[in-house]
Design an enzyme around this catalytic site. Structure first.
Site, mmCIF file in Angstrom:
data_model
loop_
_atom_site.group_PDB
_atom_site.id
_atom_site.type_symbol
_atom_site.label_atom_id
_atom_site.label_comp_id
_atom_site.label_asym_id
_atom_site.label_seq_id
_atom_site.Cartn_x
_atom_site.Cartn_y
_atom_site.Cartn_z
ATOM 1 N N GLY A 103 8.686 -17.922 55.243
ATOM 2 C CA GLY A 103 8.704 -17.546 53.848
ATOM 3 C C GLY A 103 7.327 -17.572 53.444
ATOM 4 O O GLY A 103 6.299 -17.237 53.917
ATOM 5 N N ILE A 104 7.224 -18.349 52.148
ATOM 6 C CA ILE A 104 6.080 -18.640 51.523
ATOM 7 C C ILE A 104 4.827 -19.210 52.360
ATOM 8 O O ILE A 104 3.771 -19.083 52.444
ATOM 9 C CB ILE A 104 6.050 -19.155 50.307
ATOM 10 C CG1 ILE A 104 7.058 -18.243 49.087
ATOM 11 C CG2 ILE A 104 4.888 -19.404 49.434
ATOM 12 C CD1 ILE A 104 7.790 -18.954 48.012
ATOM 13 N N ASP A 114 8.735 -33.704 59.051
ATOM 14 C CA ASP A 114 9.727 -33.817 57.781
ATOM 15 C C ASP A 114 9.096 -34.355 56.608
ATOM 16 O O ASP A 114 8.949 -35.661 56.623
ATOM 17 C CB ASP A 114 10.889 -34.682 58.491
ATOM 18 C CG ASP A 114 11.811 -34.949 57.458
ATOM 19 O OD1 ASP A 114 11.843 -34.674 56.291
ATOM 20 O OD2 ASP A 114 13.143 -35.609 57.911
ATOM 21 N N TYR A 151 18.452 -28.332 42.321
ATOM 22 C CA TYR A 151 17.181 -27.643 42.794
ATOM 23 C C TYR A 151 16.174 -27.528 41.562
ATOM 24 O O TYR A 151 15.120 -27.948 41.479
ATOM 25 C CB TYR A 151 17.561 -26.028 43.386
ATOM 26 C CG TYR A 151 16.128 -25.431 43.556
ATOM 27 C CD1 TYR A 151 15.678 -25.775 44.839
ATOM 28 C CD2 TYR A 151 15.713 -24.384 42.839
ATOM 29 C CE1 TYR A 151 14.812 -24.685 45.120
ATOM 30 C CE2 TYR A 151 14.621 -23.365 43.104
ATOM 31 C CZ TYR A 151 14.138 -23.764 44.380
ATOM 32 O OH TYR A 151 12.991 -23.088 44.901
ATOM 33 N N LYS A 199 12.538 -29.176 40.788
ATOM 34 C CA LYS A 199 11.240 -28.573 40.701
ATOM 35 C C LYS A 199 10.654 -28.891 39.426
ATOM 36 O O LYS A 199 9.434 -28.953 39.141
ATOM 37 C CB LYS A 199 11.690 -27.038 40.806
ATOM 38 C CG LYS A 199 11.830 -26.577 42.252
ATOM 39 C CD LYS A 199 10.971 -26.723 43.080
ATOM 40 C CE LYS A 199 11.051 -26.268 44.427
ATOM 41 N NZ LYS A 199 10.177 -26.424 45.417
ATOM 42 N N LYS A 252 11.428 -13.160 48.140
ATOM 43 C CA LYS A 252 12.012 -12.558 49.005
ATOM 44 C C LYS A 252 11.929 -13.272 50.467
ATOM 45 O O LYS A 252 10.873 -13.126 51.113
ATOM 46 C CB LYS A 252 12.063 -11.011 49.277
ATOM 47 C CG LYS A 252 13.144 -10.051 49.260
ATOM 48 C CD LYS A 252 12.622 -8.689 49.533
ATOM 49 C CE LYS A 252 14.060 -7.800 50.085
ATOM 50 N NZ LYS A 252 13.693 -6.517 49.881
ATOM 51 N N THR A 253 12.639 -14.414 50.487
ATOM 52 C CA THR A 253 12.500 -15.251 51.628
ATOM 53 C C THR A 253 13.853 -15.774 52.169
ATOM 54 O O THR A 253 14.702 -15.503 51.578
ATOM 55 C CB THR A 253 11.876 -16.559 51.545
ATOM 56 O OG1 THR A 253 12.648 -17.321 50.690
ATOM 57 C CG2 THR A 253 10.508 -16.287 50.676
ATOM 58 N N PRO A 254 13.722 -16.182 53.548
ATOM 59 C CA PRO A 254 15.069 -16.694 54.135
ATOM 60 C C PRO A 254 15.764 -17.850 53.434
ATOM 61 O O PRO A 254 16.904 -17.826 53.568
ATOM 62 C CB PRO A 254 14.808 -17.083 55.570
ATOM 63 C CG PRO A 254 13.397 -16.411 55.538
ATOM 64 C CD PRO A 254 12.873 -16.188 54.348
HETATM 65 P P1 NAP Z 1 12.039 -20.714 53.397
HETATM 66 O O1 NAP Z 1 11.808 -19.444 53.766
HETATM 67 O O2 NAP Z 1 13.333 -21.193 53.748
HETATM 68 O O3 NAP Z 1 10.816 -21.852 54.034
HETATM 69 C C1 NAP Z 1 11.311 -23.351 53.852
HETATM 70 C C2 NAP Z 1 10.397 -23.940 54.987
HETATM 71 O O4 NAP Z 1 10.584 -25.354 54.865
HETATM 72 C C3 NAP Z 1 11.257 -23.788 56.338
HETATM 73 O O5 NAP Z 1 10.784 -23.680 57.532
HETATM 74 C C4 NAP Z 1 12.348 -25.111 56.313
HETATM 75 O O6 NAP Z 1 12.791 -25.198 57.508
HETATM 76 C C5 NAP Z 1 11.324 -26.027 55.967
HETATM 77 N N1 NAP Z 1 11.837 -27.283 55.607
HETATM 78 C C6 NAP Z 1 12.954 -27.590 55.087
HETATM 79 N N2 NAP Z 1 12.990 -29.009 54.909
HETATM 80 C C7 NAP Z 1 11.802 -29.500 55.753
HETATM 81 C C8 NAP Z 1 11.552 -30.880 55.427
HETATM 82 N N3 NAP Z 1 12.201 -31.703 55.385
HETATM 83 N N4 NAP Z 1 10.365 -30.772 56.058
HETATM 84 C C9 NAP Z 1 9.411 -29.999 56.484
HETATM 85 N N5 NAP Z 1 9.771 -28.557 56.438
HETATM 86 C C10 NAP Z 1 10.933 -28.561 55.809
HETATM 87 O O7 NAP Z 1 11.712 -20.652 51.758
HETATM 88 P P2 NAP Z 1 10.694 -20.364 50.897
HETATM 89 O O8 NAP Z 1 11.439 -19.465 49.984
HETATM 90 O O9 NAP Z 1 9.450 -19.887 51.512
HETATM 91 O O10 NAP Z 1 10.228 -21.600 50.070
HETATM 92 C C11 NAP Z 1 9.152 -22.389 49.995
HETATM 93 C C12 NAP Z 1 8.899 -22.890 48.492
HETATM 94 O O11 NAP Z 1 8.623 -22.132 47.565
HETATM 95 C C13 NAP Z 1 9.971 -23.863 48.429
HETATM 96 O O12 NAP Z 1 9.531 -25.214 48.025
HETATM 97 C C14 NAP Z 1 10.741 -23.278 47.490
HETATM 98 O O13 NAP Z 1 11.736 -24.144 46.571
HETATM 99 C C15 NAP Z 1 9.812 -22.605 46.677
HETATM 100 N N6 NAP Z 1 10.078 -21.357 46.009
HETATM 101 C C16 NAP Z 1 10.876 -20.349 46.634
HETATM 102 C C17 NAP Z 1 11.244 -19.464 45.671
HETATM 103 C C18 NAP Z 1 12.271 -18.096 46.321
HETATM 104 O O14 NAP Z 1 12.868 -17.493 45.746
HETATM 105 N N7 NAP Z 1 12.168 -17.905 47.787
HETATM 106 C C19 NAP Z 1 11.040 -19.294 44.498
HETATM 107 C C20 NAP Z 1 10.202 -20.301 43.690
HETATM 108 C C21 NAP Z 1 9.726 -21.198 44.580
HETATM 109 P P3 NAP Z 1 14.192 -24.868 57.904
HETATM 110 O O15 NAP Z 1 14.446 -23.392 57.766
HETATM 111 O O16 NAP Z 1 14.549 -25.543 59.080
HETATM 112 O O17 NAP Z 1 15.090 -25.738 57.010
#
Ligand code: NAP
Length: 237
Positions: A20-21, A65, A156, A160, A192-194
């Site tokens: 993702g991001i 972690d 969540y 945040k 748009k992420t996993p």
């Molecule tokens: P993502 O694609 O699920 O990526 C998150 C990554 O963090 C995954 O590789 C995950 O591994 C890893 N992770 C989970 N627990 C962890 C830990 N304890 N230590 C280290 N790594 C860990 O999600 P994303 O959407 O890119 O999210 C990135 C950030 O953006 C997050 O903080 C999220 O809250 C924030 N955000 C996302 C959105 C959205 O709409 N997607 C919007 C606003 C903010 P696993 O897959 O193995 O769990």
């Protein structure tokens, strides 16, 4: 993509960089000349991101972690041993649980706060200690959920909101002590992420396939792409 090497000679850690991001940010940083530690619990995904980053010795997969203090110690030591210092830390790792308060278990509540909030605290503290004196910047990824009200994801949203206030206080402390460390927080809307695929909301929508699920989740087609958030992160460095 900005056509220059904005981060030439910088050393960065991006957490959650297997997906993702975080992944988009790590790849952008590597493209901008930074040495990048691709730090994640997902070692296979981190190794794949390093392969994609390509350039020799510019990216390193580190198992991290974010919720574990000893894991941070290992991560910082590994990066400093490899590249000599740390200039930029992006605290991006996060997990989502999309359940109403009534059906959220204490275990889920604690897991979300351990990763999203404890992880940002431990990372910010480790980053300040590693950068103090030389200076650097720390970018924490919060969410619009920490500001606006979206019913159905209280744990969540709570994590945040806390990240936003924590980051403001940490930034003020750094400014006051003039330690050269700049802290910012970014609160994106939907991306748009996993991450979405781990939620019950996605499971409710997934019957008609992935494209249909995205359309139901984002009917006005206003979600960002991860690369757009990565550009924002780069702008704050
Ligand atoms: P993502 O694609 O699920 O990526 C998150 C990554 O963090 C995954 O590789 C995950 O591994 C890893 N992770 C989970 N627990 C962890 C830990 N304890 N230590 C280290 N790594 C860990 O999600 P994303 O959407 O890119 O999210 C990135 C950030 O953006 C997050 O903080 C999220 O809250 C924030 N955000 C996302 C959105 C959205 O709409 N997607 C919007 C606003 C903010 P696993 O897959 O193995 O769990």
């Amino acid at each position: 993509m900005v056509p220059n090497k904005r981060l030439a000679d910088k050393v960065s850690i991006v957490t959650g960089a297997a997906s993702g991001i975080g992944r988009a940010t790590a790849l952008l940083f590597a493209g901008q000349g930074s040495k990048v530690a691709v730090a994640d619990v997902d070692e296979v995904g981190a190794a794949a991101a390093v392969r994609e980053a390509g350039a020799h010795d510019s990216a390193l997969a580190v198992r991290l972690d974010v919720s574990a203090e000893s894991s941070w110690t290992n991560c910082i030591e590994t990066v400093v041993a490899r590249w000599g210092r740390l200039d930029v830390l992006v605290n991006c790792a996060g997990v989502a649980v999309a359940t109403p308060v009534e059906t959220t278990s204490l275990e889920e509540w604690r897991r979300v706060h351990a990763v999203n909030l404890d992880g940002v605290f431990l990372g910010t503290r480790a980053g300040i200690r590693a950068m103090r004196g030389r200076g650097g910047c720390i970018i924490n990824i919060a969410s619009l959920s920490g500001i606006e009200v979206f019913p159905g994801a209280a744990a969540y949203a709570s994590s945040k909101a806390a990240v936003i206030q924590f980051s403001k206080v940490a930034a003020a402390e750094c400014a006051h002590s003039a330690n050269g460390v700049r802290i910012t927080v970014i609160a994106p809307g939907g991306v748009k992420t996993p991450m979405w695929k781990t939620t019950r909301l996605w499971q409710d929508f997934a019957d008609g396939g992935e494209e249909a699920a995205w359309r139901k989740l984002d009917p006005q087609n206003c979600f960002y792409e991860p690369e757009e958030i990565a550009e924002c992160v780069l702008e704050t460095c």
